[in-house]
Design an enzyme around this catalytic site. Structure first.
Site, PDB file in Angstrom:
ATOM      1  CG  HIS A   1      10.502 -39.208  34.599  1.00  0.00           C
ATOM      2  ND1 HIS A   1       9.404 -38.385  34.633  1.00  0.00           N
ATOM      3  CD2 HIS A   1      11.073 -39.021  33.380  1.00  0.00           C
ATOM      4  CE1 HIS A   1       9.291 -37.742  33.483  1.00  0.00           C
ATOM      5  NE2 HIS A   1      10.297 -38.108  32.708  1.00  0.00           N
TER       6      HIS A   1
ATOM      7  CE  LYS B   1      12.490 -35.878  33.202  1.00  0.00           C
ATOM      8  NZ  LYS B   1      13.623 -35.685  32.261  1.00  0.00           N
TER       9      LYS B   1
END
Length: 230
Positions: free
Chosen positions: A114, A112
């Site tokens: 963010h 991921k």
């Protein structure tokens, strides 16, 4: 965490109860199934069909009982994506319910970019890590999990699976003399505990008084004769 050991007879009965549960849930089926190795198997185990809360809760109970019977020691639970995520989570919940509260983590297939970022979710990987998955076909998921765990500075310690098929693994498309479980134990150095094995399945099929599954027993026996790991 250390869990107290149980009797061999208790483990054998647990395996028989699990085979019955898997059949009742439609997770264990008989017929002709092409599996990952390319073989045509007379039976198939699809843990994805433990697909409601009651089934998952009972499944976690079987894992917890087997872990307790094994006397295995570990510090946290890791669920490899994807099937290992719900399995690991529900097993951690069940262990906590039984007084053995341990941290839990899982990985994403894609990191991921963010928020918290990274590919790991949950507790920091530390200490002796127990990997929870469904069936070990080639040991690929375990090797991937080992790399993730070691990269985090923790120790890949053991693997808990639902069913050990006890059949020869394949390397570069050819059969080898050992199973995926034997490879993980002997070459990778991890302990492996299974709720049930192919031997347990055959014992279940042999011990039935109604003989309704005799034809399937013969097919499973023939398959083990051809592909069974010594």
């Amino acid at each position: 965490m250390a869990v107290s050991g149980g009797s061999d007879n208790g483990a054998k009965q647990l395996a028989q109860d699990f085979v019955q549960f898997a059949l009742d849930a439609g997770v264990l089926r008989f017929g002709e199934f092409k599996i990952k190795s390319g073989r045509i198997s007379p039976y198939f185990f699809n843990a994805g069909l433990f697909d409601d809360g009651a089934k998952l809760a009972r499944l976690a109970g079987f894992y917890a009982e087997r872990l307790i019977a094994s006397g295995l020691e570990f510090d946290m639970v890791f669920g490899p994506a994807y099937k290992g995520i719900p399995l690991g989570a529900t097993v951690a919940v069940e262990l906590a319910r039984r007084g053995c509260n341990v941290p839990f983590a899982y990985n994403r297939k894609e990191a991921k970019a963010h928020g918290e970022g990274g590919s790991l979710v949950g507790a920091p990987l530390r200490g002796r890590v127990l990997i929870v998955d469904d069936v070990m076909s080639a040991g690929t998921a375990v090797r991937e999990s080992i790399a993730i765990i070691e990269a985090a500075g923790a120790t890949p310690h053991a693997v808990a699976i639902a069913l050990d098929r006890q059949e020869k693994a394949t390397e570069n498309g050819a059969d080898v003399d050992y199973s995926a479980v034997q490879y993980v134990r002997n070459q990778l150095g991890l302990q492996v505990t299974a709720i049930a094995t192919l031997d347990d399945l055959l014992q279940y099929l042999t011990g039935r008084a109604d003989h309704t599954l005799d034809a399937h027993r013969e097919g499973v026996l023939a398959y083990r004769e051809r592909y069974g790991a010594t």
